[in-house]
Scaffold this motif. Structure first.
Motif, PDB file in Angstrom:
ATOM      1  N   TYR A  59      -8.158 -26.159   7.476  1.00 56.64           N
ATOM      2  CA  TYR A  59      -7.322 -27.475   7.755  1.00 56.64           C
ATOM      3  C   TYR A  59      -8.401 -28.744   7.842  1.00 56.64           C
ATOM      4  N   ASP A  60      -7.787 -29.910   7.446  1.00 50.22           N
ATOM      5  CA  ASP A  60      -8.728 -31.031   7.613  1.00 50.22           C
ATOM      6  C   ASP A  60      -8.025 -32.303   7.579  1.00 50.22           C
ATOM      7  N   ILE A  61      -8.789 -33.410   7.344  1.00 51.51           N
ATOM      8  CA  ILE A  61      -8.091 -34.682   7.627  1.00 51.51           C
ATOM      9  C   ILE A  61      -7.093 -34.736   6.525  1.00 51.51           C
ATOM     10  N   THR A  62      -6.189 -35.876   6.925  1.00 55.95           N
ATOM     11  CA  THR A  62      -4.924 -35.740   5.922  1.00 55.95           C
ATOM     12  C   THR A  62      -5.385 -36.136   4.807  1.00 55.95           C
ATOM     13  N   ALA A  63      -6.155 -37.016   4.302  1.00 55.71           N
ATOM     14  CA  ALA A  63      -6.569 -37.315   2.987  1.00 55.71           C
ATOM     15  C   ALA A  63      -7.909 -37.639   2.936  1.00 55.71           C
ATOM     16  N   GLU A 162       5.005 -21.862  15.465  1.00 57.17           N
ATOM     17  CA  GLU A 162       4.026 -21.138  16.596  1.00 57.17           C
ATOM     18  C   GLU A 162       2.824 -20.680  16.000  1.00 57.17           C
ATOM     19  N   ILE A 163       2.203 -21.311  15.079  1.00 61.02           N
ATOM     20  CA  ILE A 163       0.947 -21.092  14.415  1.00 61.02           C
ATOM     21  C   ILE A 163      -0.010 -21.791  15.209  1.00 61.02           C
ATOM     22  N   PRO A 164      -0.893 -20.733  15.657  1.00 60.42           N
ATOM     23  CA  PRO A 164      -2.119 -20.948  16.587  1.00 60.42           C
ATOM     24  C   PRO A 164      -3.309 -21.717  15.859  1.00 60.42           C
ATOM     25  N   LEU A 165      -4.012 -22.576  16.266  1.00 62.85           N
ATOM     26  CA  LEU A 165      -4.732 -23.298  15.414  1.00 62.85           C
ATOM     27  C   LEU A 165      -6.029 -23.530  16.054  1.00 62.85           C
ATOM     28  N   ASP A 169     -10.534 -22.907  12.393  1.00 66.17           N
ATOM     29  CA  ASP A 169      -9.640 -23.203  11.339  1.00 66.17           C
ATOM     30  C   ASP A 169      -9.744 -24.488  10.520  1.00 66.17           C
ATOM     31  N   PHE A 170     -10.742 -25.222  10.958  1.00 65.56           N
ATOM     32  CA  PHE A 170     -10.748 -26.665  10.416  1.00 65.56           C
ATOM     33  C   PHE A 170     -12.151 -26.661   9.497  1.00 65.56           C
TER      34      PHE A 170
END
Length: 193
Positions: A59-63, A162-165, A169-170
């Motif tokens: 996962y990351d910055i929107t754009a 219900e996804i744990p983050l 994950d980043f």
């Protein structure tokens, strides 16, 4: 042809240009454009494509993206349009400043002056046309939850189905980068952006 980027010293003073590959190999300072999409209560994050060379499926910055040698900071808006298929309304874009961000891997040193922007609007899932080779999906996360994660107040947050983050994950930005983004999100709320 190899992408060429501007090179800066540690004080953000321009000193030349180099290929993107050489910049990451040598650990040279360069510019990037980071745009976080927000609405009244949520911030949007992207899940990077599994086919990306760097940090696949994280996962990351929107754009976000690198600024090329012939671009200025505002030219980074192309990243929002390319990756998400959104036409940017400049009146909704707020420049928050820049953050130094260093990511070190065994064969990769990414030393960025990350120019951070917030883009506030309302978004629906069908507003996005994702560039599949870059972005696998876009997710909406409550701002307060992402801030708590970025500030280290919680170890994980739950979103969507219900996804744990967790922070692992980043993309592994520096703690100071995550904390700065949490602060920028506060500033946006308090200014009624």
């Amino acid at each position: 042809m190899a992408e060429r980027l501007k090179v800066f010293d540690e004080n953000y003073t321009y000193i030349g240009e180099e290929t993107r590959e050489a910049i990451h190999k040598k650990g040279l300072w360069h510019e990037t454009f980071h745009c976080w999409l927000v609405d009244e209560t949520n911030v949007f994050i992207q899940k990077r494509s599994s086919s990306k060379k760097d940090f696949p499926s994280l996962y990351d910055i929107t754009a976000a993206g690198h600024l090329l040698v012939d671009e200025d900071i505002m030219d980074g808006i192309r990243e929002v349009e390319e990756e998400l298929g959104i036409q940017v309304d400049l009146s909704k874009l707020k420049r928050m400043g820049f953050v130094r961000d260093v990511i070190r891997l065994p064969d990769f040193i990414d030393k960025e002056f990350a120019n951070v922007f917030l883009y506030q609007s309302s978004f629906a899932p069908n507003d996005f046309t994702l560039q599949q080779e870059e972005v696998e999906s876009i997710h909406s996360v409550p701002i307060k939850d992402l801030q708590a994660l970025f500030r280290g107040e919680v170890d994980e947050i739950i979103f969507g189905n219900e996804i744990p983050l967790t922070l692992s994950d980043f993309v592994p930005h520096e703690t100071t980068y995550f904390q700065a983004v949490a602060e920028f999100l506060d500033l946006a709320k308090s200014s009624g952006m």
